[in-house]
Design a protein around this motif. Sequence first.
Motif, PDB file in Angstrom:
ATOM      1  N   ARG A  22     -45.329  51.557  67.166  1.00  0.00           N
ATOM      2  CA  ARG A  22     -45.191  50.959  68.323  1.00  0.00           C
ATOM      3  C   ARG A  22     -43.736  50.696  68.710  1.00  0.00           C
ATOM      4  O   ARG A  22     -43.266  50.497  69.887  1.00  0.00           O
ATOM      5  N   ALA A  23     -42.902  50.296  67.696  1.00  0.00           N
ATOM      6  CA  ALA A  23     -41.561  49.818  67.991  1.00  0.00           C
ATOM      7  C   ALA A  23     -40.697  51.370  68.351  1.00  0.00           C
ATOM      8  O   ALA A  23     -40.068  51.268  69.442  1.00  0.00           O
ATOM      9  N   ASP A  24     -41.098  52.453  67.962  1.00  0.00           N
ATOM     10  CA  ASP A  24     -40.498  53.729  68.262  1.00  0.00           C
ATOM     11  C   ASP A  24     -40.872  54.275  69.566  1.00  0.00           C
ATOM     12  O   ASP A  24     -40.115  54.765  70.130  1.00  0.00           O
TER      13      ASP A  24
ATOM     14  N   ARG B 205     -46.712  49.677  62.962  1.00  0.00           N
ATOM     15  CA  ARG B 205     -45.712  48.797  63.598  1.00  0.00           C
ATOM     16  C   ARG B 205     -44.516  49.717  63.980  1.00  0.00           C
ATOM     17  O   ARG B 205     -44.037  49.380  65.148  1.00  0.00           O
TER      18      ARG B 205
END
Length: 306
Positions: free
Chosen positions: A223-225, A220
């Motif tokens: 994916r966010a970074d 997660r």
Amino acid sequence: MTFAIILAIALCLDAVMGEPRGLWSRLPHPAVLMGKAVSAFDRTLNVGAHRRMKGVFAIATLACAAALTGWALQSLGPIITLLGAAILLAQRSLVDHVQDVATGLRQSDQAGRDAVAMIVSRDVSDSTPSATARSAIESLSENFSDGVIAPAFWFLVAGLPGIVVYKMVNTADSTVGYLTPRHAEFGWASARLDDLLNWIPARLTALLIALVGRAAHHQRAIRADAGLHRSPNAGWPEAAMAYAMSIALAGPRSYHGEVSDLAWVNGNGRRDLTPRDIDAAIAIVWKAWGLTVVAALGLGGLIWAF
């Protein structure tokens, strides 16, 4: 032989042989020929009005020519197909160039800067040793996707035509895809097509790095970074490497004399990097390469069995 088995052998051949200087000092490398073809279109078509449409025509023509070339070579048999794939993969040359940065940093700060300037486009003239190491690791992560996993993926999908088309589009993006005033319109199609062709491979690369780097539980955060990166694809392998090594990557850097205040990837990670971190990143990439070879052999075995 299936494309998967040929790919596994080609990956190993590239890893052992790399870019033989004796050969490419006598013959032009395919990437050089592709660059010359892109530059020829740039000189002749990137003028006057309707530059975006001219750029669409240019990359469409280059991609069709690449596909036909790949098809013609593949029709000569599996040995030519194998050699063509090995030539267009870049594991050994990528690792060697990045290792040169670690070697340079161990000699002096300037030697490290000189080595990293060979593989990045940013301004590194005042780069600290830590920033130099960070640049090398970022380049390693991104180019493992562009130079190894993406060509391998498109070879599996479409054989030699697939890998030649990918390399042509990637070369065009590197040549005219930058958002400079001259290429903002003409290079638009090349950049967007390169983004499309790298969409799946970039995420596969992140998965490979996360698996071998024991960072899959950070999916997660990765994916966010990855979404913080200015590229829709380059942030994925970079974020996976950052979390696999518990280091911070990206951040502010200088391009053409202007500082870009880019976001940090894994901003809470360690920021003081050394040549040993470059060595560790290279080890992760080799493990990811090995997993790719095993996956190709496994896929080839399944295809043969059924």
